[in-house]
Write an enzyme that holds these catalytic residues in place. Structure first.
Site, PDB file in Angstrom:
ATOM      1  N   ALA A 206      -8.957 -11.659  14.377  1.00 54.82           N
ATOM      2  CA  ALA A 206      -9.036 -10.854  15.452  1.00 54.82           C
ATOM      3  C   ALA A 206     -10.240  -9.977  15.124  1.00 54.82           C
ATOM      4  O   ALA A 206     -11.056  -9.564  16.223  1.00 54.82           O
ATOM      5  CB  ALA A 206      -8.012  -9.660  15.409  1.00 54.82           C
ATOM      6  N   ARG A 207     -10.960  -9.773  13.780  1.00 56.57           N
ATOM      7  CA  ARG A 207     -11.951  -8.528  13.833  1.00 56.57           C
ATOM      8  C   ARG A 207     -13.342  -9.284  13.900  1.00 56.57           C
ATOM      9  O   ARG A 207     -14.383  -8.783  13.757  1.00 56.57           O
ATOM     10  CB  ARG A 207     -11.678  -7.905  12.547  1.00 56.57           C
ATOM     11  N   ARG A 260      -7.016  -8.741  10.986  1.00 57.50           N
ATOM     12  CA  ARG A 260      -7.407 -10.029  11.044  1.00 57.50           C
ATOM     13  C   ARG A 260      -6.389 -10.971  11.653  1.00 57.50           C
ATOM     14  O   ARG A 260      -6.685 -11.918  12.401  1.00 57.50           O
ATOM     15  CB  ARG A 260      -7.398 -10.198   9.699  1.00 57.50           C
ATOM     16  N   HIS A 331     -15.917 -18.762  13.874  1.00 61.34           N
ATOM     17  CA  HIS A 331     -15.481 -17.511  13.087  1.00 61.34           C
ATOM     18  C   HIS A 331     -16.838 -17.118  12.536  1.00 61.34           C
ATOM     19  O   HIS A 331     -17.876 -17.291  12.777  1.00 61.34           O
ATOM     20  CB  HIS A 331     -14.894 -17.989  11.779  1.00 61.34           C
ATOM     21  N   TYR A 333     -17.541 -14.293   8.758  1.00 59.82           N
ATOM     22  CA  TYR A 333     -19.105 -14.583   8.580  1.00 59.82           C
ATOM     23  C   TYR A 333     -19.310 -15.535   7.613  1.00 59.82           C
ATOM     24  O   TYR A 333     -18.418 -15.588   6.532  1.00 59.82           O
ATOM     25  CB  TYR A 333     -19.713 -13.268   8.599  1.00 59.82           C
ATOM     26  N   TYR A 383     -13.534 -21.931  -0.150  1.00 64.88           N
ATOM     27  CA  TYR A 383     -12.221 -21.904  -0.801  1.00 64.88           C
ATOM     28  C   TYR A 383     -11.217 -22.795  -0.299  1.00 64.88           C
ATOM     29  O   TYR A 383     -11.581 -23.127   0.953  1.00 64.88           O
ATOM     30  CB  TYR A 383     -12.031 -20.368  -0.957  1.00 64.88           C
ATOM     31  N   GLU A 406     -18.793 -20.668  10.523  1.00 68.03           N
ATOM     32  CA  GLU A 406     -18.827 -19.354  10.204  1.00 68.03           C
ATOM     33  C   GLU A 406     -20.230 -18.611  10.636  1.00 68.03           C
ATOM     34  O   GLU A 406     -21.307 -18.959   9.805  1.00 68.03           O
ATOM     35  CB  GLU A 406     -18.787 -18.803   8.550  1.00 68.03           C
TER      36      GLU A 406
HETATM   37  O1  0X9 Z   1     -10.346 -18.282   5.709  1.00 71.20           O
HETATM   38  C1  0X9 Z   1     -10.551 -18.658   6.515  1.00 71.20           C
HETATM   39  O2  0X9 Z   1      -9.517 -18.767   7.649  1.00 71.20           O
HETATM   40  C2  0X9 Z   1     -12.135 -18.847   7.314  1.00 71.20           C
HETATM   41  N1  0X9 Z   1     -12.849 -17.750   6.861  1.00 71.20           N
HETATM   42  S1  0X9 Z   1     -12.794 -16.571   7.712  1.00 71.20           S
HETATM   43  O3  0X9 Z   1     -13.643 -15.693   6.593  1.00 71.20           O
HETATM   44  N2  0X9 Z   1     -13.434 -16.402   9.021  1.00 71.20           N
HETATM   45  O4  0X9 Z   1     -11.493 -15.970   7.572  1.00 71.20           O
HETATM   46  C3  0X9 Z   1     -12.350 -20.359   6.772  1.00 71.20           C
HETATM   47  C4  0X9 Z   1     -11.577 -21.172   7.360  1.00 71.20           C
HETATM   48  C5  0X9 Z   1     -12.197 -22.579   7.080  1.00 71.20           C
HETATM   49  N3  0X9 Z   1     -11.350 -23.740   7.181  1.00 71.20           N
HETATM   50  C6  0X9 Z   1     -11.174 -24.363   8.060  1.00 71.20           C
HETATM   51  N4  0X9 Z   1     -10.959 -23.920   9.514  1.00 71.20           N
HETATM   52  N5  0X9 Z   1     -11.408 -25.610   7.887  1.00 71.20           N
HETATM   53 ZN    ZN Z   2     -12.241 -16.365  10.252  1.00 69.48          ZN
END
Ligand code: 0X9
Ligand code: ZN
Length: 446
Positions: A206-207, A260, A331, A333, A383, A406
């Site tokens: 969301a954010r 979020r 997404h 950042y 991660y 990102e």
């Molecule tokens: O943690 C997450 O969901 C994403 N980062 S965020 O800072 N925007 O929250 C990364 C997700 C990456 N994974 C895939 N979608 N493959």
């Molecule tokens: Zn995200």
């Protein structure tokens, strides 16, 4: 002239003065109310919320942060990223004492980045609302403001009239709070069916406000700037869903700027919302990369796809199964192009092909603005994540290339660019998206 007024015209003058004063007072009041929605809504002002930067070294300290995050749902940690030792955390005033004691007990290094978030959040909100006063509905000037979910829907709905042969708006379902979730298909209007598809979604979180802005900018590039982008639509159709997590996104406009997750209640009455990006049904439910605790920011839900918003995005993806050559989730950042897998350290067979696409994007951006993107598998570069949309797109829908982008950090928390940042962020990002789309089209001709 005022000096020559008769008593009657004096009366008329004072009546008209009276109304002029009254109407400007009313207008002022209205503007004030609009800009101070504290009065109207449950707007969270973030008074005395502080932003800290922690220095985390080694796996032991990373685990410590994970543990604190679990035990203290009010301490809003940004996810610790692999290879990065600096980590931001937002702390409400009533938690400050305990937080600092904890840091001192463990001798963790920290500094205060922001003493009080309130004036900044307020300034951004005022900036955005005042900009929008001058933009006629349902027109959207992407570069001049951030828009709500309903404003974005009104804009999408206005497009078929302007581009009758080239766009189609389709509603694939509803959010938990019954907001219509809409998807835009853009073609070049040649009537050819079943072209391969580039599917782009935004606002799973969301954010991350630059995400819907980027989706809208892509739409405008493909429609209003068609002349420069024709070849991207020659043999491919584009399908764009600017807002997936509509309830969460709306909540960031009306209540809490840094929300979020989704907005559906969970089994824990104190904690609302599920992370849509941990709720997808491919390798769902690993504890590495998601959480079973409803109070955590990466709560995966009780079951895969138990969130209506995830179901809708899943259905959009499945609708294009067999034609999905590029899935891109926007997404923020961090400046990353993240590829499958998130759930495992293994690499998919076609990893190198996907890397070539990411490479095209990263090169294009570095040449154009000197912006630097890191790319590789989510597991390694960022991660572990399990149940995310890109793993599902790749693992189940067989997208040829699946990626999370990102977008760059901006503002004071990274998720919160000022309106004046939008142009720089979306124009740079478009260079990357355009180059990656061109590379996909080149590698996988229709
Ligand atoms: O943690 C997450 O969901 C994403 N980062 S965020 O800072 N925007 O929250 C990364 C997700 C990456 N994974 C895939 N979608 N493959
Ligand atoms: Zn995200």
């Amino acid at each position: 002239m005022r000096l020559a007024l008769t008593p009657v015209s004096l009366l008329a003058q004072s009546i008209s003065d009276f109304w002029a004063i009254m109407s400007s007072l009313l207008l002022g009041l209205l503007t004030l109310l609009l800009l101070q929605p504290v009065v109207l809504f449950a707007w969270q002002d973030y008074k005395d919320y502080k932003l800290y930067e922690l220095k985390i070294e080694g796996a032991e300290e990373q685990n410590l942060v994970r543990k604190w995050s679990k035990e203290n749902p009010l301490w809003d940690f940004h996810e610790p990223k692999r290879n990065e030792s600096l980590l931001n955390v937002m702390i409400p005033p009533e938690e400050a004492k305990r937080f600092l004691e904890t840091l001192r007990n463990y001798h963790l290094e920290y500094k205060v980045l922001i003493e009080d978030l309130a004036p900044l959040v307020h300034a951004q909100r005022t900036e955005n609302l005042s900009k929008k006063l001058f933009i006629p509905w349902p027109h959207i000037d992407v570069l001049s403001a951030f828009y709500t979910h309903s404003e974005i829907n009104d804009y999408l709905d206005s497009l078929p009239e302007r581009f009758p042969k080239r766009v189609q708006v389709k509603q694939f379902g509803w959010s938990y709070e019954r907001r219509p979730l809409k998807v835009l298909t853009i073609t070049n209007g040649d009537g050819r069916r079943n072209k391969p598809v580039i599917l782009i979604d935004g606002t799973v979180h969301a954010r991350e406000w630059i995400s819907p802005s980027m989706a809208l900018y892509i739409i405008q590039q493909l429609l209003d700037n068609y002349g420069d982008n024709q070849e991207l639509l020659q043999d491919y159709d584009w399908v764009i869903m600017p807002v997936v997590n509509a309830d969460g996104y709306e909540y960031t406009h009306t209540d809490s700027r840094y929300w979020r997750k989704s907005r559906r209640p969970t089994s824990n009455p104190d904690c609302i919302g599920t992370d849509i990006n941990r709720n997808f049904g491919y390798e769902w439910g690993h504890d590495e990369g998601s959480s079973s605790d409803p109070c955590e920011p990466i709560y995966r839900g009780e079951r895969p796809f138990d969130q209506p918003e995830s179901q809708v995005l899943r259905d959009v993806m499945l609708h294009y199964k067999g034609r999905l050559n590029f899935y891109l989730s926007l997404h923020s950042y961090g400046n990353y192009f993240l590829l499958p897998w998130g759930y495992t350290s293994d690499f998919p067979d076609t990893y190198q092909d996907m890397m070539s696409v990411a490479d095209a994007g990263a090169k294009a951006i570095i040449y154009s603005t000197n912006g630097i993107y890191s790319y590789g598998s989510t597991y390694y570069v960022l991660y572990p994540t399990s149940g995310d949309t890109a793993d599902f797109a790749f693992g189940v829908v067989n997208a040829t290339v699946a990626m999370t982008m990102e977008l760059p950090a901006a503002g004071f928390q990274g998720f919160d660019p000022w309106v004046s940042h939008i142009e720089r962020l979306v124009t740079e990002s478009w260079v990357g998206v355009r180059a990656m789309a061109a590379e996909v089209i080149r590698r996988y001709p229709a």
